[in-house]
Design an enzyme around this catalytic site. Structure first.
Site, PDB file in Angstrom:
ATOM      1  N   VAL A  17       2.910   4.118  12.565  1.00  0.00           N
ATOM      2  CA  VAL A  17       1.467   3.413  12.992  1.00  0.00           C
ATOM      3  C   VAL A  17       1.717   3.001  14.433  1.00  0.00           C
ATOM      4  O   VAL A  17       0.914   3.132  15.098  1.00  0.00           O
ATOM      5  CB  VAL A  17       1.517   2.291  12.265  1.00  0.00           C
ATOM      6  CG1 VAL A  17       0.629   1.175  12.617  1.00  0.00           C
ATOM      7  CG2 VAL A  17       1.532   2.556  10.600  1.00  0.00           C
ATOM      8  N   ILE A 138      -9.637  -0.003   5.619  1.00  0.00           N
ATOM      9  CA  ILE A 138     -10.642  -0.805   5.102  1.00  0.00           C
ATOM     10  C   ILE A 138     -10.888  -2.118   5.559  1.00  0.00           C
ATOM     11  O   ILE A 138      -9.963  -3.022   5.669  1.00  0.00           O
ATOM     12  CB  ILE A 138     -10.399  -0.729   3.433  1.00  0.00           C
ATOM     13  CG1 ILE A 138     -10.257   0.590   2.815  1.00  0.00           C
ATOM     14  CG2 ILE A 138     -11.755  -1.421   2.809  1.00  0.00           C
ATOM     15  CD1 ILE A 138      -9.747   0.785   1.317  1.00  0.00           C
ATOM     16  N   ASP A 203       4.477  -3.170  -3.582  1.00  0.00           N
ATOM     17  CA  ASP A 203       3.835  -3.168  -2.300  1.00  0.00           C
ATOM     18  C   ASP A 203       2.338  -3.675  -2.713  1.00  0.00           C
ATOM     19  O   ASP A 203       1.807  -4.564  -2.127  1.00  0.00           O
ATOM     20  CB  ASP A 203       3.588  -1.562  -2.024  1.00  0.00           C
ATOM     21  CG  ASP A 203       2.468  -1.700  -1.018  1.00  0.00           C
ATOM     22  OD1 ASP A 203       2.827  -1.600   0.159  1.00  0.00           O
ATOM     23  OD2 ASP A 203       1.386  -1.185  -1.248  1.00  0.00           O
ATOM     24  N   LYS A 207       0.440  -7.288  -1.358  1.00  0.00           N
ATOM     25  CA  LYS A 207      -1.077  -7.413  -1.217  1.00  0.00           C
ATOM     26  C   LYS A 207      -2.059  -8.147  -1.830  1.00  0.00           C
ATOM     27  O   LYS A 207      -2.771  -9.072  -1.471  1.00  0.00           O
ATOM     28  CB  LYS A 207      -1.548  -6.062  -0.986  1.00  0.00           C
ATOM     29  CG  LYS A 207      -0.924  -4.947  -0.193  1.00  0.00           C
ATOM     30  CD  LYS A 207      -1.448  -3.661  -0.355  1.00  0.00           C
ATOM     31  CE  LYS A 207      -0.698  -2.613   0.546  1.00  0.00           C
ATOM     32  NZ  LYS A 207      -0.917  -1.313   0.289  1.00  0.00           N
TER      33      LYS A 207
END
Length: 430
Positions: A17, A138, A203, A207
């Site tokens: 990233v 998104i 994970d 979120k």
């Protein structure tokens, strides 16, 4: 007129990233400057292995001393993409103390210590943005905390982990078993060598904590999220789902209680009807379904991971933070005024699909039905198949609490005619 002094950016981490963030900052420098109203300059890159060649990055910017970088005092924005709890937490708070705003993609840290980080940002009059922490490219965090700020959100339900969706989609479309689908996901680079964080729901739970906190104006920590992995999902479960006109997804579900007095946050595999928009989300894609009073039903869909998609979200935050910086303002911080209690999983009400291995003889169905009735769980449908003295019994309930269903299953296991509980799965999206 564009200011001449550039806004200086420190980048913490230069992996998949981080390197993409640096590349876009360089190749799109003129566009970013035009959108912000001032140029942005990569002023330093903190890494663990300085000897590694990083294409497009001036070696003179590379350092192993992340603390010194965030303490420089001339840094306007720190981008944190190293992940984990420490040293990320200390570096972020140090950045605030020395005058920098922060853009982060660190879902684990935000889910665990988001309140403290927001408090530190507010204390020092700085921004904390983290669109990249949930669902990659998104746009989701900003719509929830800005576009829908005047609405009442009642439910957020979605697929927020691409690895698990790829595996379950492969099991659904090919009839493969879990391990076979996982092996393919690993070979294609969708799953890590150690996939535990994904397949066990860690994970997605992080979120879910972030989404629930924003949606319900309530502090929700990772420990508040019920988590159940998908490693026990079988090809037989998918066959049962298809018989019901459903498929299976690992879902993150955050919702208000009907009376609005509490909220829940949970992650677990669930059957959803093929008619639901989330059922058609294939491969490694993510999608989040939002239900609110005024806007009604909204769905956000797109790539949820990867260098470029995540970098896109980071750069979007960078532009917003730099605009705020240039204007001498800050964006929205934490909104936790509602302070609603987070209910335990036992109080969650939903439908259930239970598959039992039973003796193939008269009276079994009556015994099973009696147990459900004694625990206040209403049966919707029952399907029984038997051969050579053994049988399978599939029960689909009306809506029931998790606690009542747990008690029902414990009682079923004590029946002489029940050989075992093959699977239990929630049914959502109706």
């Amino acid at each position: 007129m564009m200011r001449t002094r550039p806004l200086k950016v420190a980048l913490l981490g230069c992996g998949v990233v981080g390197s993409e963030v640096a590349r876009i900052m360089t190749t799109h420098a003129d566009d970013l400057a035009a959108r912000i109203g001032a140029p942005v300059e990569l002023a330093g890159v903190a890494v663990r292995r300085p000897s590694k060649v990083r294409e497009g990055i001036d070696p003179g910017l590379v350092t192993t001393d992340a603390t010194a970088l965030v303490k420089r005092g001339d840094i306007d924005v720190v981008i944190e993409v190293i992940g984990g709890i420490e040293p990320a937490r200390t570096l972020i708070t140090t950045a605030f103390e020395h005058g920098a705003s922060v853009v982060s993609a660190n879902k684990a840290l935000l889910a665990q210590d988001g309140a403290a980080l927001h408090a530190a940002a507010e204390e020092h009059g700085r921004d904390l943005y983290y669109e990249a922490a949930v669902a990659g490219a998104i746009p989701l965090i900003r719509p929830l905390r800005e576009s829908l700020a005047g609405d009442k959100i009642n439910r957020v339900m979605g697929i927020v982990n691409g690895t698990t969706n790829f595996i379950l989609d492969k099991m659904d479309s090919t009839g493969a078993g879990y391990q076979e689908a996982l092996d393919e996901a690993t070979a294609l680079g969708y799953a890590e060598a150690d996939p535990t964080a994904d397949v066990e729901g860690f994970d997605a739970a992080a979120k879910a904590a972030i989404l629930a906190g924003i949606a319900f104006h309530t502090r929700v920590r990772l420990d508040d999220v019920y988590r159940e992995g998908m490693t026990e999902v079988t090809a037989a479960d998918f066959r049962s789902a298809k018989e019901m006109g459903c498929t299976i997804k690992l879902l993150a579900i955050c919702e208000r209680s009907k009376d609005g007095a509490s909220v829940t946050a949970r992650v677990h595999p669930a059957m959803i009807p093929l008619s639901h928009p989330l059922a058609s989300v294939r491969g490694a894609y993510n999608a989040v379904f939002v239900e609110s009073d005024a806007a009604g039903q909204l769905m956000f869909y797109g790539p949820g991971a990867g260098g470029s998609p995540t970098a896109s979200a980071v750069l979007g935050d960078l532009v917003a933070v730099c605009r705020n910086r240039r204007g001498g303002a800050t964006g929205p911080g934490e909104s936790a005024y509602a302070a609603l209690p987070v209910s335990p999983m036992g109080e969650v009400v939903t439908r259930y699909h239970i598959s039992l291995d039973v003796a193939d003889k008269p009276g079994v169905l009556a015994q099973v039905a009696t147990v459900f009735a004694e625990h206040g769980v209403s049966i919707d449908t029952v399907r029984q198949q038997g051969k050579d003295g053994e049988a399978s019994l599939v029960v689909v309930t009306h809506r029931a609490s998790d606690a009542s269903l747990t008690g029902t299953v414990e009682a079923l296991r004590k029946l002489d005619t029940v050989r075992g509980v093959a699977s239990i799965m929630r049914v959502e999206g109706e």
